[in-house]
Structure formats: structure tokens, C-alpha cells
Scaffold this motif. Structure first.
Motif, mmCIF file in Angstrom:
data_model
loop_
_atom_site.group_PDB
_atom_site.id
_atom_site.type_symbol
_atom_site.label_atom_id
_atom_site.label_comp_id
_atom_site.label_asym_id
_atom_site.label_seq_id
_atom_site.Cartn_x
_atom_site.Cartn_y
_atom_site.Cartn_z
ATOM 1 N N ASP A 152 1.004 -1.181 -0.082
ATOM 2 C CA ASP A 152 0.127 0.113 0.058
ATOM 3 C C ASP A 152 0.844 1.227 0.005
ATOM 4 O O ASP A 152 0.511 2.473 -0.869
ATOM 5 C CB ASP A 152 -0.727 -0.061 1.104
ATOM 6 N N ILE A 153 2.004 1.320 0.669
ATOM 7 C CA ILE A 153 2.672 2.453 0.570
ATOM 8 C C ILE A 153 3.497 2.708 -0.683
ATOM 9 O O ILE A 153 3.474 3.771 -0.999
ATOM 10 C CB ILE A 153 3.919 2.361 1.937
ATOM 11 N N LYS A 155 2.299 1.632 -3.342
ATOM 12 C CA LYS A 155 1.106 2.246 -4.497
ATOM 13 C C LYS A 155 0.860 3.688 -4.324
ATOM 14 O O LYS A 155 0.562 4.532 -5.134
ATOM 15 C CB LYS A 155 -0.007 1.271 -4.280
ATOM 16 N N ASP A 156 0.887 4.302 -3.142
ATOM 17 C CA ASP A 156 0.418 5.663 -2.698
ATOM 18 C C ASP A 156 1.602 6.466 -3.243
ATOM 19 O O ASP A 156 1.317 7.595 -3.848
ATOM 20 C CB ASP A 156 0.477 5.728 -1.250
ATOM 21 N N ASN A 157 3.098 5.859 -2.934
ATOM 22 C CA ASN A 157 4.209 6.719 -3.545
ATOM 23 C C ASN A 157 4.050 7.021 -5.124
ATOM 24 O O ASN A 157 4.235 8.071 -5.706
ATOM 25 C CB ASN A 157 5.523 6.068 -3.158
ATOM 26 N N SER A 159 1.289 6.838 -7.004
ATOM 27 C CA SER A 159 0.082 7.930 -7.359
ATOM 28 C C SER A 159 0.638 9.284 -7.181
ATOM 29 O O SER A 159 0.225 10.176 -7.859
ATOM 30 C CB SER A 159 -0.995 7.294 -6.665
ATOM 31 N N ASN A 160 1.476 9.566 -5.937
ATOM 32 C CA ASN A 160 1.622 10.869 -5.910
ATOM 33 C C ASN A 160 2.683 11.176 -6.902
ATOM 34 O O ASN A 160 2.748 12.426 -7.317
ATOM 35 C CB ASN A 160 2.296 11.014 -4.424
#
Length: 215
Positions: A152-153, A155-157, A159-160
């Protein structure tokens, strides 16, 4: 060939773990004698039942007697089995079974009950195996949870980063609209010049000679 004498009779024959339907018989064998088994003569004192137990290829010095009658008197004798025969029977030992409502004597020891010791060991092994299985399952659950969290971490990076890359392109594209507007305003300027030429043309007509107008 001369065969050695038969082994001597067992000594110290005792009965422990008295219960309503079972008891444990134990004995000793003199040192230096080769013994490969034992034989037990079990007889009820009233003569209603007699049993003969024989076992070879064993070094056990104890045996559990099962299916005994409740509150009954028994007599047992033990023999040692050697390579070339059996010993004479030991001295007769008398014992009496308990009633169902009676409890074990306070001086009795669980060490003589081989069968109960085996059951206790099996239960301990089963409990240990269950604990190991639960610990392994908990460890796998923790590893899976950690992996999902790291995923999840990441994936979030990602997208940012994608959002930051799209912002400069939009900022560079906005100034093009005013430039396009300026170009369109320049194209309209000739029409303004044409409108301004009309008065000049009128002036030119007014400056012509009067005879030209008459003609």
C-alpha cells in the motif's frame, strides 16, 4: 553341549496402583542373569478365574493387570524366561482390588503405571504440536500483513509521483491561450484599416474638379 541352568526366580514382587479393575505388578531380576521375558500366573482366590500371561523379547520388569473383578482377592506368581527355559515361580503374592467408590491409597505411586505414563506423554506431545502450529500460523499472518502494508505504501508513492508529473504540463499549456488570442486580434486589424480608408476615399472624391462630377 551343556546348557546353562535356568535363570533364578524374580525377587521383590510387589503390587501397586491398585484400582477397582486393574493393578500393576513389578519385580526385580538378579544381576548377571540373561532374561528375555516374563510369565505371570494370575489366579482369583475363590478359584473362579485363572489367567496366564507370557511375554518374550522384552526387558520390562512390570506388567499391568486388566479386567479384574471389583473388591476381589487375587494371587500372582512371576517367572523369568531365559534363553534355555523358565525359572521357578516366585513366592505367592496376595492383593485385593478396590471398590468403585474407594480412592487410591495415599502411599501409591504413579511411576509403576506404565500405561498411564504413556497416555500422559502422548497428551503432552499433542499439546506441544498444537502450540507449534498456532505459532507458525501467527507468524505467517504477521508476514502477510507486513507485505500488504508495504504494498500500500509503494502504491501511494507511485500515485503521488504521477500527480506531480502531470502538474508542469498543465502549467505550460495555459499561456498558449492568450497568445492564440493575440494572433486572432492581429488578423482583425486589416478590417479596421479598411474602415479607416473609407473617409480617405471620400476626401479623394471631394477633391476632384467640378466638371468631372458633372460629367
Amino acid at each position: 553341549l551343556a546348557h546353562p541352568d535356568r535363570p533364578p526366580s524374580p525377587v521383590n514382587v510387589t503390587v501397586t496402583q491398585l484400582k477397582a479393575n486393574s493393578a500393576t505388578v513389578s519385580w526385580d531380576v538378579p544381576e548377571g542373569d540373561v532374561v528375555i521375558g516374563y510369565a505371570i500366573l494370575q489366579q482369583r482366590q475363590d478359584g473362579q478365574m485363572q489367567r496366564f500371561i507370557r511375554e518374550v523379547n522384552t526387558t520390562n520388569r512390570a506388567c499391568v493387570l486388566w479386567d479384574l473383578a471389583e473388591d476381589a482377592d487375587y494371587i500372582i506368581q512371576v517367572q523369568s524366561i531365559g534363553l534355555y527355559g523358565e525359572s521357578q515361580a516366585s513366592k505367592r503374592v496376595h492383593f485385593r482390588t478396590l471398590k468403585e467408590t474407594d480412592r487410591l491409597p495415599s502411599n501409591s505411586s504413579n511411576q509403576g503405571d506404565i500405561t498411564m505414563e504413556g497416555l500422559d506423554k502422548d497428551r503432552q506431545l499433542q499439546t506441544g504440536e498444537i502450540i507449534i502450529i498456532v505459532a507458525v500460523l501467527l507468524m505467517w499472518a504477521a508476514v502477510i500483513a507486513l507485505f500488504c502494508r508495504q504494498y500500500d505504501i509503494i502504491k501511494d508513492n507511485d500515485s503521488n509521483n504521477n500527480k506531480e508529473k502531470t502538474k508542469p504540463s498543465s502549467e505550460h499549456s495555459t499561456p498558449e491561450r492568450p497568445s492564440g488570442g493575440l494572433l486572432r486580434s492581429k488578423k482583425k486589424s486589416p478590417s479596421v484599416n479598411i474602415i479607416e480608408v473609407a473617409p480617405v476615399w471620400g476626401r479623394a472624391r471631394s477633391q476632384l474638379p467640378s466638371h468631372a462630377c458633372r460629367a
